[in-house]
Motif scaffolding. Structure first.
Motif, PDB file in Angstrom:
ATOM      1  N   THR A  67     -11.894  14.632   3.365  1.00 50.45           N
ATOM      2  CA  THR A  67     -11.991  13.294   3.103  1.00 50.45           C
ATOM      3  C   THR A  67     -10.470  12.853   3.322  1.00 50.45           C
ATOM      4  OG1 THR A  67     -11.877  13.598   0.783  1.00 50.45           O
ATOM      5  CG2 THR A  67     -13.913  13.092   1.612  1.00 50.45           C
ATOM      6  N   HIS A  68     -10.187  11.516   3.598  1.00 48.95           N
ATOM      7  CA  HIS A  68      -9.077  11.156   3.862  1.00 48.95           C
ATOM      8  C   HIS A  68      -8.566   9.959   2.871  1.00 48.95           C
ATOM      9  CE1 HIS A  68      -8.586  12.151   8.342  1.00 48.95           C
ATOM     10  NE2 HIS A  68      -9.694  11.825   8.122  1.00 48.95           N
ATOM     11  N   ASP A 103      -2.775  10.901  -4.235  1.00 52.04           N
ATOM     12  CA  ASP A 103      -3.096  10.876  -2.493  1.00 52.04           C
ATOM     13  C   ASP A 103      -2.875   9.687  -1.913  1.00 52.04           C
ATOM     14  OD1 ASP A 103      -2.629  13.928  -2.692  1.00 52.04           O
ATOM     15  OD2 ASP A 103      -4.562  13.913  -2.644  1.00 52.04           O
ATOM     16  N   LEU A 104      -3.121   8.497  -2.836  1.00 52.39           N
ATOM     17  CA  LEU A 104      -3.289   7.320  -2.491  1.00 52.39           C
ATOM     18  C   LEU A 104      -2.388   6.886  -1.320  1.00 52.39           C
ATOM     19  CD1 LEU A 104      -4.944   4.544  -2.743  1.00 52.39           C
ATOM     20  CD2 LEU A 104      -3.384   4.001  -4.688  1.00 52.39           C
ATOM     21  N   ARG A 105      -2.736   6.164  -0.339  1.00 50.95           N
ATOM     22  CA  ARG A 105      -1.721   5.605   0.790  1.00 50.95           C
ATOM     23  C   ARG A 105      -1.518   4.260   0.272  1.00 50.95           C
ATOM     24  NH1 ARG A 105      -4.314   5.013   6.187  1.00 50.95           N
ATOM     25  NH2 ARG A 105      -2.318   3.979   6.349  1.00 50.95           N
ATOM     26  N   VAL A 106      -0.343   3.692   0.088  1.00 53.98           N
ATOM     27  CA  VAL A 106       0.188   2.131  -0.049  1.00 53.98           C
ATOM     28  C   VAL A 106       0.801   1.515   1.020  1.00 53.98           C
ATOM     29  CG1 VAL A 106       1.149   0.711  -1.877  1.00 53.98           C
ATOM     30  CG2 VAL A 106      -0.222   2.856  -2.576  1.00 53.98           C
ATOM     31  N   THR A 107       0.564   0.620   1.416  1.00 53.18           N
ATOM     32  CA  THR A 107       1.257  -0.451   2.068  1.00 53.18           C
ATOM     33  C   THR A 107       1.358  -1.772   1.634  1.00 53.18           C
ATOM     34  OG1 THR A 107       0.154   0.811   4.489  1.00 53.18           O
ATOM     35  CG2 THR A 107       1.308  -1.561   4.384  1.00 53.18           C
ATOM     36  N   ILE A 108       2.673  -1.920   1.361  1.00 50.21           N
ATOM     37  CA  ILE A 108       3.445  -3.184   0.926  1.00 50.21           C
ATOM     38  C   ILE A 108       3.659  -4.173   1.970  1.00 50.21           C
ATOM     39  CG2 ILE A 108       4.810  -4.344  -0.890  1.00 50.21           C
ATOM     40  CD1 ILE A 108       4.852  -1.717  -2.308  1.00 50.21           C
ATOM     41  N   ARG A 109       3.176  -5.406   1.781  1.00 45.92           N
ATOM     42  CA  ARG A 109       3.667  -6.547   2.667  1.00 45.92           C
ATOM     43  C   ARG A 109       4.284  -7.464   2.029  1.00 45.92           C
ATOM     44  NH1 ARG A 109      -0.912  -8.689   6.871  1.00 45.92           N
ATOM     45  NH2 ARG A 109      -2.222  -9.053   4.870  1.00 45.92           N
ATOM     46  N   SER A 110       5.398  -7.667   2.258  1.00 46.03           N
ATOM     47  CA  SER A 110       6.116  -8.818   1.675  1.00 46.03           C
ATOM     48  C   SER A 110       7.475  -9.096   2.507  1.00 46.03           C
ATOM     49  CB  SER A 110       6.746  -8.196  -0.111  1.00 46.03           C
ATOM     50  OG  SER A 110       7.638  -7.196   0.363  1.00 46.03           O
ATOM     51  N   LYS A 111       8.206 -10.143   1.654  1.00 48.19           N
ATOM     52  CA  LYS A 111       9.925 -10.349   2.299  1.00 48.19           C
ATOM     53  C   LYS A 111      10.812  -9.675   1.147  1.00 48.19           C
ATOM     54  CE  LYS A 111      10.533 -12.573   5.156  1.00 48.19           C
ATOM     55  NZ  LYS A 111      10.663 -11.868   6.710  1.00 48.19           N
ATOM     56  N   LEU A 112      10.570  -8.607   0.431  1.00 49.40           N
ATOM     57  CA  LEU A 112      11.543  -7.938  -0.417  1.00 49.40           C
ATOM     58  C   LEU A 112      12.231  -7.032  -0.017  1.00 49.40           C
ATOM     59  CD1 LEU A 112       8.730  -7.164  -3.217  1.00 49.40           C
ATOM     60  CD2 LEU A 112      10.411  -8.990  -3.434  1.00 49.40           C
ATOM     61  N   PRO A 113      13.522  -6.856  -0.377  1.00 49.00           N
ATOM     62  CA  PRO A 113      14.382  -5.832   0.021  1.00 49.00           C
ATOM     63  C   PRO A 113      13.970  -4.382  -0.134  1.00 49.00           C
ATOM     64  CG  PRO A 113      15.388  -6.741  -1.720  1.00 49.00           C
ATOM     65  CD  PRO A 113      14.094  -7.587  -1.478  1.00 49.00           C
ATOM     66  N   ASP A 114      13.920  -3.394   0.676  1.00 46.41           N
ATOM     67  CA  ASP A 114      13.377  -1.990   0.580  1.00 46.41           C
ATOM     68  C   ASP A 114      14.004  -1.495  -0.656  1.00 46.41           C
ATOM     69  OD1 ASP A 114      11.657  -2.059   2.584  1.00 46.41           O
ATOM     70  OD2 ASP A 114      13.063  -1.225   4.132  1.00 46.41           O
ATOM     71  N   THR A 115      15.227  -1.837  -0.805  1.00 43.06           N
ATOM     72  CA  THR A 115      15.953  -0.866  -2.079  1.00 43.06           C
ATOM     73  C   THR A 115      15.197  -1.473  -3.245  1.00 43.06           C
ATOM     74  OG1 THR A 115      17.464  -3.217  -2.197  1.00 43.06           O
ATOM     75  CG2 THR A 115      18.162  -1.155  -1.082  1.00 43.06           C
ATOM     76  N   LEU A 116      14.719  -2.811  -3.574  1.00 42.90           N
ATOM     77  CA  LEU A 116      14.208  -3.118  -4.898  1.00 42.90           C
ATOM     78  C   LEU A 116      12.702  -2.385  -4.846  1.00 42.90           C
ATOM     79  CD1 LEU A 116      13.771  -5.179  -7.192  1.00 42.90           C
ATOM     80  CD2 LEU A 116      12.805  -6.672  -5.753  1.00 42.90           C
ATOM     81  N   ILE A 117      11.973  -2.196  -3.665  1.00 44.85           N
ATOM     82  CA  ILE A 117      10.668  -1.551  -3.775  1.00 44.85           C
ATOM     83  C   ILE A 117      10.921  -0.104  -4.226  1.00 44.85           C
ATOM     84  CG2 ILE A 117       8.777  -0.861  -2.350  1.00 44.85           C
ATOM     85  CD1 ILE A 117       9.093  -3.382  -0.772  1.00 44.85           C
ATOM     86  N   LYS A 118      11.956   0.559  -3.665  1.00 47.75           N
ATOM     87  CA  LYS A 118      12.075   1.943  -3.879  1.00 47.75           C
ATOM     88  C   LYS A 118      12.559   1.991  -5.450  1.00 47.75           C
ATOM     89  CE  LYS A 118      13.088   3.120   0.902  1.00 47.75           C
ATOM     90  NZ  LYS A 118      14.192   3.559   1.772  1.00 47.75           N
ATOM     91  N   GLU A 119      13.280   1.273  -5.841  1.00 50.83           N
ATOM     92  CA  GLU A 119      13.980   1.404  -7.153  1.00 50.83           C
ATOM     93  C   GLU A 119      12.870   1.494  -8.203  1.00 50.83           C
ATOM     94  OE1 GLU A 119      16.159  -1.672 -10.252  1.00 50.83           O
ATOM     95  OE2 GLU A 119      17.178  -1.225  -8.274  1.00 50.83           O
TER      96      GLU A 119
END
Length: 360
Positions: A2-3, A35-51
């Motif tokens: 399973t994927h 194992d969940l794959r997550v895709t985020i669509r936004s106009k946020l800076p990557d640094t904020l998402i990673k933090e």
């Protein structure tokens, strides 16, 4: 074999508050589904998402809405906001079809929206389950600020229909009242607890009597001037925005080398505008609030009532903020002996358990 399931997360392009709610739910989901794959669509800076996330995600630069068009973090441009919605909804079916094409490429198993609505319409066309989650919705917000435009009524109804296509709309306490939506499900406040490093801040300013006020106006660009800000003995203002000032009582957030939530916990008060993230996180971390009232913002009554129940709040007008007339409100909070019980029931865990069955 399973994927892993694929969760698509759409975030409104209106400040940082929508992601501030969502990130904690994603972290809770990651514990349930490593194992969940997550895709985020936004106009946020990557640094904020990673933090803010405890996992690796795919981040796509993609704007689904503007929420409202702002003059500043506190002031709404009503005319420009109406024109945006009018133009967007004049081409609504095409905008939905564009999103259908995007979803066909991304192939998510579930859409989580905080709280754009056009992708909810697109997901419904493809029979992709979707969940909306927020303390507000754009139908009621837009309705509040477009009362002088008769053409607004069908737009409001179209937005409501989009939200109705979600499996459920998780209303994050304290949420604005949403009587126009029939698929709402209340969840507790979404919390994040920081650690206090007040002594570290006092060493930074070389003042063991220092008290600190964190100034945070959210993710919407705002030009600030500190010329009129009050000077209070032993009080230091901490601000993220760069200010052209030589005042020794104003220090930059980045110089503290603390995460935002730890900085909030380390301060003696927060000065902010009405908004879910700052008010709830400050109260959760037992930091009193001075709040700039915000042009009849529909969330404000519920937020203020909740903060006054669980914490300590002073309010000021926008004019008084710009004039620097808020020393008395700040001083009233600096020596608060916190007597309110701690907030422990975390809506992020509750939301994750509601969402989890769609990712099995």
């Amino acid at each position: 074999m399973t994927h892993p399931k694929h969760l698509l997360v759409d975030i409104s392009s209106h400040g940082f508050g929508h992601f501030a709610q969502t990130c904690h739910v994603l972290n809770a989901l990651h514990k349930l589904h490593p194992d969940l794959r997550v895709t985020i669509r936004s106009k946020l800076p990557d640094t904020l998402i990673k933090e803010r996330l405890n996992m690796t995600v795919t981040s796509l630069d993609h704007k689904l809405d503007v929420g409202l068009i702002m003059v500043s973090a506190m002031e709404i441009n009503r005319e420009a906001s109406f024109e945006y919605y009018k133009n967007f909804h004049n081409n609504y079916e095409q905008n939905v079809n564009d999103e259908v094409e995007c979803l066909q490429q991304l192939k998510p198993d579930l859409l989580l929206a905080n709280v754009p609505y056009v992708s909810l319409s697109a997901a419904a066309k493809l029979n992709i389950p979707s969940i909306a989650m927020c303390s507000l919705n754009w139908a009621d917000i837009f309705k509040r600020y477009s009362t002088e435009y008769p053409e607004a009524a069908p737009i409001v109804e179209q937005i409501k229909r989009a939200y109705a296509q979600a499996e459920t709309f998780l209303t994050v306490t304290p949420a604005m009242t949403m009587p126009s939506l029939s698929n709402t499900q209340a969840i507790p406040p979404i919390l994040q607890h920081g650690k206090a490093y007040t002594d570290k801040l006092r060493k930074q300013v070389d003042n063991d009597q220092a008290k600190f006020v964190l100034v945070g106006l959210g993710g919407i660009p705002t030009e600030l001037s500190a010329i009129e800000w009050p000077r209070i003995p032993n009080v230091f203002w901490i601000i993220n925005d760069s200010l052209d000032t030589s005042r020794e009582d104003i220090i930059g957030q980045d110089t503290t080398e603390l995460s935002y939530i730890d900085l909030m916990k380390s301060c003696h008060a927060v000065l902010t505008k009405t908004g879910y993230g700052m008010l709830v996180e400050s109260t959760t971390n037992e930091t009193p609030l001075v709040c700039i009232e915000r042009d009849n913002w529909p969330e404000e009554p519920a937020l203020f009532e909740w903060v006054e129940q669980h914490g300590y709040l002073q309010t000021i007008t926008l004019d008084n903020f710009y004039a620097g007339n808020f020393a008395a409100e700040v001083v009233a909070l600096l020596n608060i002996d916190w007597q309110k019980p701690a907030i422990t029931n975390n809506g992020a865990d509750v939301a994750a358990k509601i969402i989890s069955p769609y990712l099995q």
